[in-house]
Write an enzyme that holds these catalytic residues in place. Sequence first.
Site, mmCIF file in Angstrom:
data_model
loop_
_atom_site.group_PDB
_atom_site.id
_atom_site.type_symbol
_atom_site.label_atom_id
_atom_site.label_comp_id
_atom_site.label_asym_id
_atom_site.label_seq_id
_atom_site.Cartn_x
_atom_site.Cartn_y
_atom_site.Cartn_z
ATOM 1 N N SER A 79 0.788 -1.240 0.000
ATOM 2 C CA SER A 79 0.000 0.000 0.000
ATOM 3 C C SER A 79 0.816 1.285 0.000
ATOM 4 C CB SER A 79 -0.956 0.000 1.205
ATOM 5 O OG SER A 79 -1.893 -1.048 1.085
ATOM 6 N N ILE A 80 2.116 1.222 0.223
ATOM 7 C CA ILE A 80 2.909 2.456 0.152
ATOM 8 C C ILE A 80 2.964 2.992 -1.288
ATOM 9 C CG2 ILE A 80 4.310 2.044 2.208
ATOM 10 C CD1 ILE A 80 6.481 0.871 0.476
#
Length: 582
Positions: free
Chosen positions: A320-321
Site C-alpha cells: 500500500s505504500i
Amino acid sequence: MLANQDIQKLYWRIKNPDAFSATGANTRPTDRAFVKPKDRTSIVNYIALALTCGVLLRLTYINTISSDFLTDQLNTRVLRTVKLSSMRGTITDRNNSPLAVSTPVEAVWADPSELSSLTATQLQKLADTLAMPISELNKKLNDKNKTFVYLKRSLPPQQAKIVQELGIEGVYTMQEYKRFYPSGEITAHVVGFNNIDDRGADGMEYASERLLEGSDGSKQIIRDLRGHVVENVGVMQPAQNGKQVALSIDNRIQYIAYNALKNQVALSAAKGGSAVVLDAKTGEVLAMINMPTYNPNNRENVTPDMLKNRAATNVYDPGSIMKPLVIAKALDLKMVTPQTVFDTHPWSVGPKLIKDDHPYPHMTVAEIIQHSSDIGTSKIAMKFKAHDLWDYYRQVGFGQKMGTGFPGETKGILIDWKRWYPVDQALMSYGYGISVSLFQMAHAYTIFTNSGCMVPVTFTRVDGGDKLPCTQVISPATAETVRSILASTTEEGTGKNARVADYTVAGKTGTAQVLDGAHYSNTKHIGSFVGFAPAINPRIIVAVMIDQPTKGMYYGAQTAAPVFAQIVQPTLHVLGVNPDKK
C-alpha cells in the site's frame, strides 16, 4: 779472412766449451743441435702470446658487450627495487567522522631461490612465529624458480620484527596497510569492505575505488649477503596516497536507525529488515541499515545473507505504500479531487475480486489513502491509459537504476505496458505485480517533500552551494495536497503508530504478501512504512521494511511504523530541527 762456416764453429766452441773438450777439436755439431732449442723457445713464446691475446679479448668482451648483463646479475644479488605502499584514502561521514581508515601492518615474504641453506630448525621457528603449519610453509617455499612469494600478510609490526630477528636469509618484511572500520556492523552495508590486496570489494569501498586507491611507489636498496639493508639508494617513484571520500551518511543518524531496526527485527523474530533515511530536500542518504548485518573487521563467519544490502539490492512487492504515488498523479491530472467519492464495495477486474480488509461502502479520495483502500485505489488507477501510468512509474524511478553507482543496485521489475492486462494495472496501483527496492520507494517520495520535484539520491555529501538537478513530476500544489492527506493518515488513519511527541509526521503503511514461487504466500508478509517529517516542511524521509515477521502482528502499522517513529524523533533533534507540535 775466416769463412762463414769457420765463424760459426768458433762461436759454437765459445758457447759450449764442455762439448768441445769432450768431443775433441775436430768434432762439429749437426744442424739439428743448433735448431732444436730455438724451436722450443719459439713454441713457448707463441703459446704465451696466444694466452695473452685470449685474456685481452675476454677482458674487452666483459667490459663492452657483456657489461650490462653482468651489472644486472650483480644488482639482482645486492641491489633490489622494493615497493613503497600507498595509503588508501579515508572514508568519512558528512561530519568528517572516520568510517574507514588504513592502519600500517607488515607482510612477510620470501625469495625461494635464496633459501637453499634453510635448516629444519629455522623452518620450524619461522612456522611457529607465523602461526602456520610447516606443510603450508613448505608448499610456499618449494618452488625455487620463484623470487617472490607471500608467507603471511596483515601482521602486527611486533610479530614481523620477531621474524626479522630470526635472521633467515631470503625471508623479508615490507609495510602494507590494513583497512579498519570504526563503526563496524553499524555502517557495514554502506561502507563495505576491502579484500586482502586492499582493494574495494563491496559498498562505497568498491564504488569509490578510483578516488580511494593510491598509486604505489618504489625505491632501490642495497642488501648484504645476509639480506640486511645496508644502504637506501633512493626513491625511484614516490607513493601517491588515495583521496578522502566524504559520504552523505551521518554516523549519529546511522546509529539511531541501527538500534531502532535491530530491536524491531528481534521483537518480531523477522527474517530481516531495512531502513533508509534521506534528506528530503537534497536526496542525500543520511542513513541506510540492513538486518542481518556483519562486522567488516572480522568476516570469518559471515554468510551471504549477512552481506546483502536489502534496501538497495533486494526487490519486493511494496503493497500500500504505492497508493499515494498513483493517487497523486490522478490529482495532478485533475482526474479526481480529494473530495471525489468512490463506491468501495468489492469489485472484479478480470479474474481478480478486489476487496478491502476494513470495508467501507463509500470513501473520498482522501479517505482511500487514510484507510488504505485497495478498491478505491484500483478504481482510480483504471482511469489512466496503460502507457501513461507506465510512463509515470518510470518518472518516479521504478524499473530503472537510480544512478548512485552503488554496487548491486537493482532496477526493480516493471513490466512493459504493452504486456499489461487490466488486472495488472489494477494490482500495481496497490503494490502487487511491480517489484521495487525500499531505496527506490524512499526516492519516489521526494516528489512530496520537494514541491513535486524529484531530486536524485546520492551517497556523497552535497555542499551547500551545489545546484541540484530536479525533475518536476507533479505540481507544487498537488505535492502540498498529498502531504496534508498523508499527515492526516498518521493522525486518523492506519499510520497512528508512526506519531512522535515533538513533530508532525506524514506517511503511509504497507503490507504485502511474499511471492513464494508462482503464488503469493498466505503466511509470509512484508510490513512497510514510508513517510517524512515534519509534515508541513519536511526535513527527512524515512522508509522502513520488516521482512517476514513471525511474532506478533505482521502489518506495516505494527512492525514498520514504530521503527519510523523511533528514528524520526531523535534524528530531527540531532539535525537541530525545531519541534512543530505545540
